[in-house]
Design a protein around this motif. Structure first.
Motif, short mmCIF file in Angstrom:
data_model
loop_
_atom_site.label_atom_id
_atom_site.label_comp_id
_atom_site.label_asym_id
_atom_site.label_seq_id
_atom_site.Cartn_x
_atom_site.Cartn_y
_atom_site.Cartn_z
N VAL A 279 0.84 -1.21 0.00
CA VAL A 279 0.00 0.00 0.00
C VAL A 279 0.87 1.25 0.00
CG1 VAL A 279 -1.71 1.31 1.31
CG2 VAL A 279 -1.92 -1.18 1.14
N ASP B 251 2.68 1.31 -3.50
CA ASP B 251 1.83 1.28 -4.69
C ASP B 251 0.79 2.40 -4.71
OD1 ASP B 251 3.17 -0.97 -5.48
OD2 ASP B 251 1.70 -2.36 -4.66
N SER B 252 0.48 2.96 -3.55
CA SER B 252 -0.58 3.98 -3.49
C SER B 252 -0.12 5.28 -2.85
CB SER B 252 -1.79 3.43 -2.73
OG SER B 252 -2.32 2.28 -3.36
#
Length: 267
Positions: free
Chosen positions: A32, A35-36
């Protein structure tokens, strides 16, 4: 939300967790934070620098390309020479590109500092690293080719479909630029690896000459056509680069080496 994301990234930097997690064969694993959270901060920073930022979701092909090229941008086996933290900041666009400043002596310095029971093992280490690159290059090239085809299909669809908002065209152009930048980065990284391996072999030949050097030299000769092909932008030919023309050719060190003919008297 942005402040929370910025706080999480700052915490990761302070705790040394900025490096992206990897799985089998050095491919990136889901995260997370990586990737985000970090990409969101990076996109905001890129917009402030007036760089192109696409609002499109990633296609499966683009995600595959990013996962497969990742192992060439860093090296889990040699964190001290492949800048995994710096590279992650570059990938997420939080920081500016710095890979063009890397010098090829870091790999050899890392090998030199690493303690081995036998000096021959350093040659084996270089050989294993080159072999791992050779094993994954075919699928990496194929993933890049697939992304180039996606970009081509986007341009065709945009030209044939009418009535779309201007932002769609801007997103198409921005994503194509983002993909081209990433592919260019991979080419620089692959070239850097080749130059680093070559630098290491040249210096090992002087520091600890062993017969194992011939196997490493042969592995480098197999890697060189892939480097030449990447620098030509040829990712879609669908065949092994061995024997193809074009690019640069580097003769074997044992073809160009000057043999020492001095006779040393035995005591």
């Amino acid at each position: 939300m942005f402040r929370i994301a910025l706080f999480l990234t700052a915490a990761a930097l302070l705790t040394g967790c900025v490096s992206r997690p990897v799985g089998d064969f050095g491919r990136a694993q889901p995260s997370v934070l990586h990737d985000s959270v970090m990409p969101a901060i990076g996109n905001f920073a890129a917009k402030q620098r007036r760089e192109p930022v696409s609002g499109f979701n990633q296609t499966d092909q683009e995600r595959e390309m990013h996962d497969r090229t990742w192992r060439f941008l860093v090296a889990a086996h040699g964190k001290d020479w492949m800048f995994d933290g710096t590279v992650e900041l570059q990938r997420t666009r939080i920081g500016r590109a710095k890979d063009h400043t890397y010098l090829p002596d870091r790999y050899y310095d890392w090998l030199k500092r690493t303690q081995y029971q036998s000096s021959r093992t350093r040659y084996s280490t270089v050989g294993r690293h080159i072999a791992a690159d050779l094993d994954t290059l075919p699928t990496t090239f194929a993933s890049i080719c697939a992304v180039q085809e996606v970009d081509r299909q986007r341009r065709i669809a945009l030209a044939e479909l009418g009535g779309l908002e201007d932002k769609v065209a801007l997103d198409v152009a921005a994503r194509r630029t983002e993909n081209e930048w990433h592919i260019d980065w991979f080419v620089r990284a692959l070239t850097y690896r080749y130059e680093s391996y070559s630098y290491a072999l040249d210096h090992l030949l002087v520091e600890t000459p062993h017969e194992q050097s011939m196997g490493v030299d042969e592995a480098l000769r197999r890697l060189q056509p892939w480097v030449a092909r990447a620098n030509r932008g040829d990712f879609c030919s669908g065949s092994s680069p061995q024997g193809q023309g074009g690019g640069f050719a580097i003769p074997s060190r044992f073809q160009t080496m000057v043999i020492d003919s001095e006779v040393v008297a035995q005591k």
